[in-house]
Design an enzyme around this catalytic site. Structure first.
Site, mmCIF file in Angstrom:
data_model
loop_
_atom_site.group_PDB
_atom_site.id
_atom_site.type_symbol
_atom_site.label_atom_id
_atom_site.label_comp_id
_atom_site.label_asym_id
_atom_site.label_seq_id
_atom_site.Cartn_x
_atom_site.Cartn_y
_atom_site.Cartn_z
ATOM 1 C CB CYS A 155 40.510 39.145 49.364
ATOM 2 S SG CYS A 155 39.657 38.487 47.912
ATOM 3 C CB CYS A 189 42.509 32.056 46.366
ATOM 4 S SG CYS A 189 41.302 32.901 45.291
ATOM 5 C CB CYS A 227 45.516 34.256 48.214
ATOM 6 S SG CYS A 227 45.657 36.057 48.277
ATOM 7 C CB CYS A 250 51.320 44.824 37.361
ATOM 8 S SG CYS A 250 52.139 44.290 35.841
ATOM 9 C CB CYS A 297 48.997 45.106 33.894
ATOM 10 S SG CYS A 297 48.086 43.548 34.098
ATOM 11 C CB CYS A 319 47.632 39.883 31.980
ATOM 12 S SG CYS A 319 49.015 39.184 32.918
ATOM 13 N NE ARG A 340 53.177 39.972 31.077
ATOM 14 C CZ ARG A 340 53.916 40.886 30.449
ATOM 15 N NH1 ARG A 340 55.138 41.130 30.869
ATOM 16 N NH2 ARG A 340 53.419 41.552 29.417
#
Length: 344
Positions: free
Chosen positions: A77, A81, A84, A122, A153, A213, A285
């Site tokens: 990616c 972040c 991550c 998900c 999701c 979400c 969640r």
């Protein structure tokens, strides 16, 4: 929607003491930032009592939705972040980039998840945004997983309007796109995507008719006031997100937040409780970080209003509690799996 329209400022609001009366726990107006802060400052047991009152007014007692999360495209990616391991900028995290999984492989994983008791499936891809060439495969995954009777999701990064509508037409129930943290702490965690970018994607998802979400991560070094601001931001979204994941940071070696100090477990439970009160009708969640929590802490989270957990030994690239351990804990607490209910 502009950021100024969504962002909550620390101005006096109604008192938290009037936010959750026993006879009207699901107030129509969202709690303002000052009221959210007052909730965080309540004595712990008073806060849990209020959260449980709200929870029982809006959801069946002693039921938790069992979800499963699969990384359908891992690593590589371009975002930065700080939490991550899938960022291409965090090479020392040592997560290899993969191609998008085939629909057949995703469907097989969904079948396994259903057999383990999951009613929600998900799918996450480590992208800044999906490419048009991938949309056919993604919509196929949605249709086929949903045909199994599972709620669906996806989290794929930022979306264009046409992509949001395509996912909606395929039957996607929810789209996940987290705010991560408070606006004034966000720059400490992410620099390649703005807070407004996140709000824009949420609006596109809502405009396409999908459920949202949207939650965040705590324990990244933010203050309690910033945790309160995150909850206030989520509560101010209109409509409020139907699904709110509360993640406890899992420090990963090779990421900028690998040395983040651990968050006090009672503070994490407080965050769950405040989220339940501020977002009375949302699924709260209990997401990443459970594998490091004791059973008593998880039980307190359920008492605070959490009504969803993720099954499986891994959440994307981070560890998670074992399925057998989860099943044993829920049985001992007298909590039953929530039945599947796909959105129409």
């Amino acid at each position: 929607m502009t950021q100024s329209e969504c962002q909550i400022h620390w101005a006096p609001s109604r008192s938290a003491s009037t936010g959750v009366p026993a006879d009207a726990p699901a107030a129509a107006d969202p709690l303002g930032a000052a009221a959210v802060w007052e909730l965080f400052e309540l004595p712990f047991l008073d806060l849990l009592y209020r959260a449980q009152t709200v929870h029982r007014a809006n959801f069946p007692t002693n039921e938790v939705q069992l979800s499963s999360l699969l990384s359908i495209k891992t690593g590589g990616c371009p975002e930065d972040c700080g939490y991550c391991s899938q960022s291409s900028r965090h090479q020392s995290a040592d997560v290899a980039a993969t191609k998008l999984m085939s629909a057949e492989a995703v469907l097989a994983a969904a079948r396994d998840a259903k057999e383990q008791g999951a009613s929600r499936f998900c799918m996450g891809a480590a992208w800044r945004n999906p490419k048009e060439r991938d949309m056919e495969a993604l919509t196929t995954m949605v249709r086929e997983v949903r045909a199994l009777g599972l709620e669906t999701c996806m989290t794929l990064g930022m979306l264009e309007e046409t992509q949001a509508h395509a996912l909606k037409q395929a039957g996607l129930d929810y789209y996940n796109h987290n705010l991560d943290t408070a606006p004034d702490f966000y720059g400490n965690v992410v620099s390649t995507r703005t807070y407004q970018d996140r709000l824009d994607t949420i609006r596109k998802v809502q405009d396409a008719g999908m459920r949202v979400c949207c939650g965040g991560i705590v324990g990244m070094g933010e203050t309690r006031r910033q945790r309160a601001m995150l909850i206030a931001q989520l509560a101010a979204l209109s409509p409020q997100p139907e699904s709110v994941p509360i993640n406890h940071l899992v420090p990963i070696k090779g990421t900028p937040l690998e040395d983040a100090p651990p968050l006090d477990e009672f503070e994490f439970v407080r965050t769950v409780a405040v989220a339940r009160i501020a977002l009375p009708k949302s699924m709260i969640r209990l997401s990443a970080g459970r594998e490091s929590m004791g059973e008593a802490t998880q039980a307190l989270c359920f008492a605070a209003g959490a009504n969803s957990i993720f099954l499986g030994a891994k959440l994307l690239t981070t560890p998670n509690a074992e399925v057998s351990a989860d099943q044993d804990l829920l049985a001992r607490l007298g909590i039953k799996p929530m039945p599947a209910a796909c959105a129409s």
